[in-house]
Design a protein around this motif. Sequence first.
Motif, PDB file in Angstrom:
ATOM      1  N   GLY A 262       0.917  -1.333   0.111  1.00 41.81           N
ATOM      2  CA  GLY A 262       0.054  -0.338  -0.032  1.00 41.81           C
ATOM      3  C   GLY A 262       0.453   1.435   0.304  1.00 41.81           C
ATOM      4  O   GLY A 262       1.816   1.126   0.416  1.00 41.81           O
TER       5      GLY A 262
ATOM      6  N   THR B 156      -5.850   8.351   0.557  1.00 39.96           N
ATOM      7  CA  THR B 156      -5.355   7.468   0.163  1.00 39.96           C
ATOM      8  C   THR B 156      -4.174   7.314  -0.783  1.00 39.96           C
ATOM      9  O   THR B 156      -5.608   7.226  -1.853  1.00 39.96           O
ATOM     10  CB  THR B 156      -4.992   6.438   1.210  1.00 39.96           C
ATOM     11  OG1 THR B 156      -5.066   6.719   2.439  1.00 39.96           O
ATOM     12  CG2 THR B 156      -3.735   5.570   1.371  1.00 39.96           C
TER      13      THR B 156
ATOM     14  N   PRO C 104      -1.542   2.307  -4.532  1.00 39.51           N
ATOM     15  CA  PRO C 104      -0.159   1.662  -4.380  1.00 39.51           C
ATOM     16  C   PRO C 104       0.411   1.368  -5.361  1.00 39.51           C
ATOM     17  O   PRO C 104      -0.360   1.719  -6.919  1.00 39.51           O
ATOM     18  CB  PRO C 104      -1.002  -0.202  -3.776  1.00 39.51           C
ATOM     19  CG  PRO C 104      -2.045  -0.020  -4.200  1.00 39.51           C
ATOM     20  CD  PRO C 104      -2.802   1.140  -3.985  1.00 39.51           C
TER      21      PRO C 104
END
Length: 374
Positions: free
Chosen positions: A64, A259, A262
Motif C-alpha cells: 500500500g 490515500t 499503491p
Amino acid sequence: MNSAEQFLQDRLQERTTKGLFRQLINTTLPFDFCSNDYLGFAKSPALKQLIEAQVKNIANYKNGSGGSRLLSGNHPYTEETEQFIANFHQAAAGLIFNSGYDANVGLLSAVPQRGDTIITDELIHASLIDGARLSHAERYKFRHNDLNDLAQKLKNAKGLIYVVVESVYSMDGDTAPLKEIVDLCKQHQAHLIVDEAHATGIFGHKGRGLTVQLGLEKDVFARIVTFGKAVGTHGAIILGSTALRNYLINFSRSFIYTTAAPIHHIVAINCAYQLLTTNDYPTQIAHKIILYNELLRNINLPIIKSSSAIQTILVKGNANARNAAAGLQEKGFDVKAILSPTVAEGKERLRICLHTYNSDEEIRNLAEQLKTLQ
C-alpha cells in the motif's frame, strides 16, 4: 427498530415496490456485451505479464502507499506515469486520481468559484453533476448536444464560464459536437471540460480520444480520462496545463484527503498505456461497431445512432426493458437493461457494449436474437 433504521427500510421498500431495487450480482454468461472492457485489457494475459514483469523492476515497493500523495504516498514512478500519459494524450501535464468519480468531483468542486458559471450537458455523468453541486458556482444545463440551447445559456453566464460535456455519452453512446462547442466557447471566452471516459482507446490515433482525433487538444481547458473502461485497470487522470495540475494538488479535496493508490496499481495503468501503443486497437473495435450497425439496419428497432462501442436499443418501461434483457441472457448474451431513474422515464433501454474480443459470429448471433424484440 430505531427511526433511522425505519427510514432505511421504508426507502428500500418503496424502491422494491416500484421494481427499482438494486442488488449485486455475479454474471458468468458466455457472451459479454455488457462490460466497459472494450479492448479486452481487463482480461488480457499479455497485460498481466507486462505488469508482473514491471513490478519486479521497482525496488522495495509496498503493498500500500501508506498515505496521501502529499504525505507518504507519492513515488517518482507515479509522476513519471502521469507525464507519460499526458504526453500520450498530447497534454502538458496530468494528475492521477483514485477513480473517475474522484477526478470529476475533485475538478469541478475545486476550480469554479462563487460568481462563476458551470454549464453542463443534461446527460453528463453523475460524478460531474455531484462535482458541480459541490462548487459555489451558478449551474445551468443545456439540452443534450443542442448548440442553440448552449449558446443561449452562454449569453446569460457570468464570471469565469466552464462548459462540461462528455466526448462519448455513457448511456446513449453518441458523441458530442466538440468542434462546434469549442467554437461557441471561444466566442464567449468559456473554458471547455471534456470527460473522455468512453472515447479513450476507441477514437484517435492509438486511442488518444476524440479530442485529439479532432485536433482540439489545445482548445480544451481540461480532459478527464478514466482507466476503468478501455484501459482495463482503475483510476483516472485529469489532463491540462501545469498550472491546473499544481492547482489541483493544492485545492482538490478528493486528491488531497485520500490515500494514494499503491504502486502496483500505477504499474498496471502504465503497462496498459504501453500496450495501447503496440497495436491499432481503434481500427479493431471500429470493425465490430461497423458490423453491428450494418446488421441492425435490417432490424426495425428504436436505436440511438452511435459510432462508439456503446450501442442502445430503447425499450420503454422498466419491466419491458428488464424482460428484454432477461430473454437475451437466457440465450447466453450478457446484455443489461438500464432503467429509470438512471435514465429518464420512457427512455429505458438495453445498453449493448461491443468489444474487440466479441467474434463476428457472436455479433451476428446477437443481432438474430434482437430480431425477436421487433
